[in-house]
Design an enzyme around this catalytic site. Structure first.
Site, short mmCIF file in Angstrom:
data_model
loop_
_atom_site.label_atom_id
_atom_site.label_comp_id
_atom_site.label_asym_id
_atom_site.label_seq_id
_atom_site.Cartn_x
_atom_site.Cartn_y
_atom_site.Cartn_z
N LYS A 83 1.22 -1.03 -0.46
CA LYS A 83 -0.46 0.29 0.27
C LYS A 83 0.96 1.46 -0.08
O LYS A 83 0.63 2.34 -0.70
CB LYS A 83 -0.89 0.06 1.09
CG LYS A 83 -2.03 -0.93 1.01
CD LYS A 83 -3.05 -0.57 2.66
CE LYS A 83 -1.93 -0.90 4.06
NZ LYS A 83 -1.63 -1.75 4.07
N ARG A 117 11.10 -1.06 11.43
CA ARG A 117 10.44 -1.03 12.21
C ARG A 117 9.57 -2.28 13.35
O ARG A 117 9.97 -3.65 12.80
CB ARG A 117 8.36 -1.24 12.18
CG ARG A 117 8.79 0.01 11.32
CD ARG A 117 7.35 -0.09 9.97
NE ARG A 117 5.78 -0.37 10.57
CZ ARG A 117 4.80 -0.27 10.50
NH1 ARG A 117 4.89 -0.33 8.71
NH2 ARG A 117 3.61 -0.73 10.75
N ARG A 139 -1.28 -8.84 13.58
CA ARG A 139 -1.82 -8.52 11.93
C ARG A 139 -2.11 -8.80 11.56
O ARG A 139 -2.92 -7.68 10.93
CB ARG A 139 -0.48 -7.24 12.02
CG ARG A 139 0.52 -6.55 12.78
CD ARG A 139 1.42 -6.02 12.57
NE ARG A 139 1.71 -5.40 11.32
CZ ARG A 139 2.59 -4.66 10.59
NH1 ARG A 139 3.93 -5.15 11.00
NH2 ARG A 139 2.50 -3.96 8.88
N ARG A 156 -9.58 1.36 8.51
CA ARG A 156 -9.38 -0.42 8.78
C ARG A 156 -10.13 -1.03 9.54
O ARG A 156 -10.02 -2.55 9.72
CB ARG A 156 -8.26 -0.36 9.75
CG ARG A 156 -6.85 -0.72 8.81
CD ARG A 156 -5.34 -0.71 9.92
NE ARG A 156 -4.38 -0.92 9.71
CZ ARG A 156 -3.64 -1.14 9.44
NH1 ARG A 156 -3.62 0.48 9.27
NH2 ARG A 156 -2.51 -1.60 9.42
N ARG A 194 11.68 -5.59 5.08
CA ARG A 194 11.14 -4.69 5.04
C ARG A 194 12.18 -3.41 5.62
O ARG A 194 12.02 -3.39 7.18
CB ARG A 194 9.86 -4.25 5.32
CG ARG A 194 9.86 -2.18 5.38
CD ARG A 194 7.59 -1.64 5.16
NE ARG A 194 7.09 -2.41 6.29
CZ ARG A 194 5.98 -2.22 6.26
NH1 ARG A 194 5.20 -1.73 5.59
NH2 ARG A 194 5.49 -2.35 7.70
P1 ADP Z 1 2.32 -2.05 3.40
O1 ADP Z 1 2.01 -0.55 2.92
O2 ADP Z 1 1.09 -2.61 2.94
O3 ADP Z 1 3.07 -2.55 4.90
P2 ADP Z 1 4.70 -1.85 2.32
O4 ADP Z 1 4.68 -0.52 0.69
O5 ADP Z 1 5.62 -1.25 2.69
O6 ADP Z 1 3.64 -2.85 1.94
O7 ADP Z 1 5.99 -3.05 1.70
C1 ADP Z 1 6.31 -3.87 2.55
C2 ADP Z 1 7.39 -4.09 1.97
O8 ADP Z 1 7.26 -5.06 0.46
C3 ADP Z 1 8.37 -3.31 1.62
O9 ADP Z 1 10.06 -3.53 2.12
C4 ADP Z 1 8.69 -2.80 0.12
O10 ADP Z 1 10.03 -2.24 -0.70
C5 ADP Z 1 8.34 -4.39 -0.51
N1 ADP Z 1 7.41 -4.65 -1.56
C6 ADP Z 1 6.46 -3.67 -2.16
N2 ADP Z 1 5.79 -4.53 -3.25
C7 ADP Z 1 6.13 -5.10 -3.06
C8 ADP Z 1 6.39 -6.19 -4.50
N3 ADP Z 1 5.02 -5.76 -5.40
N4 ADP Z 1 6.64 -6.91 -4.67
C9 ADP Z 1 7.32 -7.27 -3.29
N5 ADP Z 1 8.14 -6.67 -2.52
C10 ADP Z 1 7.37 -5.48 -2.51
P1 AMP Z 2 0.54 0.38 9.21
O1 AMP Z 2 1.60 1.77 9.42
O2 AMP Z 2 -0.64 0.73 8.34
O3 AMP Z 2 0.79 -0.99 9.23
O4 AMP Z 2 -0.17 0.44 10.72
C1 AMP Z 2 0.83 0.16 11.55
C2 AMP Z 2 -0.08 -0.21 12.63
O5 AMP Z 2 -0.85 1.83 13.51
C3 AMP Z 2 -0.78 -0.66 12.96
O6 AMP Z 2 -0.91 -2.59 13.58
C4 AMP Z 2 -2.49 -0.82 14.28
O7 AMP Z 2 -1.62 -0.57 15.31
C5 AMP Z 2 -1.79 1.01 13.86
N1 AMP Z 2 -2.64 1.97 13.07
C6 AMP Z 2 -2.52 2.93 11.59
N2 AMP Z 2 -3.35 2.72 11.13
C7 AMP Z 2 -5.15 2.36 11.64
C8 AMP Z 2 -6.39 1.99 11.82
N3 AMP Z 2 -6.78 3.29 10.91
N4 AMP Z 2 -6.99 1.91 13.02
C9 AMP Z 2 -6.29 1.75 13.90
N5 AMP Z 2 -5.12 1.48 14.06
C10 AMP Z 2 -5.02 2.06 13.30
#
Ligand code: ADP
Ligand code: AMP
Length: 218
Positions: free
Chosen positions: A16, A164, A175, A91, A130
């Site tokens: 995302k 993270r 999660r 969410r 990541r």
């Molecule tokens: P989200 O925001 O949904 O939690 P991220 O965008 O941070 O996910 O992506 C999670 C990890 O996977 C990051 O390290 C990113 O570089 C990697 N990633 C994102 N999209 C892809 C993809 N299409 N294929 C492989 N790795 C990806």
């Molecule tokens: P993310 O960076 O989107 O993976 O979010 C990290 C953490 O933040 C999640 O596991 C939740 O604990 C909290 N969080 C982020 N967005 C929300 C949301 N819209 N509602 C509730 N918790 C959230």
């Protein structure tokens, strides 16, 4: 383009943030990650951060009221005027209903909710690999997205990176459970409203981005 008020949905690690950042850079809309906003609140030691920290560390969801209020305020800022991509919000169903109400009050229309679809078995590797540049926040991955020069951020030249604490395997499992129990029900919610668009996120980052541009008519 379908419009500039978008929601990016999908499981943790689905890509995302990666895709929302691309949309932000290319189309002059603001990426609003609630996870980033909460982490900033924790770093600042604010009351919101204090309330959220333990819940986030456990991999659970922070309270709906807190999140809805945070987004309600943030959308009034000038930098949201040209459009936004919500990343990680809503969410839960109450958050989605809260968003609907607050957007209606501001006279705004939601243009699309995008699901980045990735099977569960791929997510653990995505999340545990990541990391981000500590200076500019650019995202990387141990296997799927390495900086061009080892140890140097492509965007800002920074040499410090961070991971993270909730990307550890145990927390990832919690999660994912939260995603399936509380967030996945939003997909039929937005489908019924006729705004859901699905992109296959189980492919190369560039291919997902290209597909997204096609789907959104960018
Ligand atoms: P989200 O925001 O949904 O939690 P991220 O965008 O941070 O996910 O992506 C999670 C990890 O996977 C990051 O390290 C990113 O570089 C990697 N990633 C994102 N999209 C892809 C993809 N299409 N294929 C492989 N790795 C990806
Ligand atoms: P993310 O960076 O989107 O993976 O979010 C990290 C953490 O933040 C999640 O596991 C939740 O604990 C909290 N969080 C982020 N967005 C929300 C949301 N819209 N509602 C509730 N918790 C959230």
């Amino acid at each position: 383009m379908v419009g500039k008020r978008l929601i990016m949905m999908g499981p943790p690690g689905g890509g995302k943030g990666t895709q929302a950042k691309r949309i932000q850079e290319r189309y002059n809309v603001l990426q609003l990650s609630t996870g980033d906003m909460l982490r900033a609140a924790i770093a600042a030691g604010s009351p919101v951060g204090k309330q959220a920290k333990a819940v986030m560390d456990a991999g659970k969801l922070v309270s709906d009221d807190l999140l809805i209020e945070m987004i309600d305020k943030r959308l009034d800022d000038k930098d949201c005027a040209n459009g936004f991509v919500l990343d990680g919000f809503p969410r839960t169903i109450p958050q989605a209903e809260g968003l609907e109400n607050l957007m209606a009050n501001k006279g705004l229309k939601l243009d699309a909710a995008i699901e980045v679809r990735v099977p569960d078995e791929k997510l653990l590797e995505r999340l545990t690999g990541r990391y981000t540049c500590a200076k500019c926040g650019e995202g990387y991955h141990d296997k799927f997205k390495l900086p061009k020069a080892a140890g140097v951020c492509d965007v800002c030249g920074g040499k410090e990176f961070s991971r993270r604490s909730d990307d550890k395997a145990d927390t990832v499992k919690t999660r994912l459970k939260a995603y399936h129990a509380q967030t996945a029900p939003l997909l039929p919610f937005y489908e019924r409203k006729g705004v859901l668009k699905v992109v296959d996120g189980d492919r190369d980052i560039g291919l997902v981005a290209a597909d997204l541009e096609r789907i959104l008519g960018l």
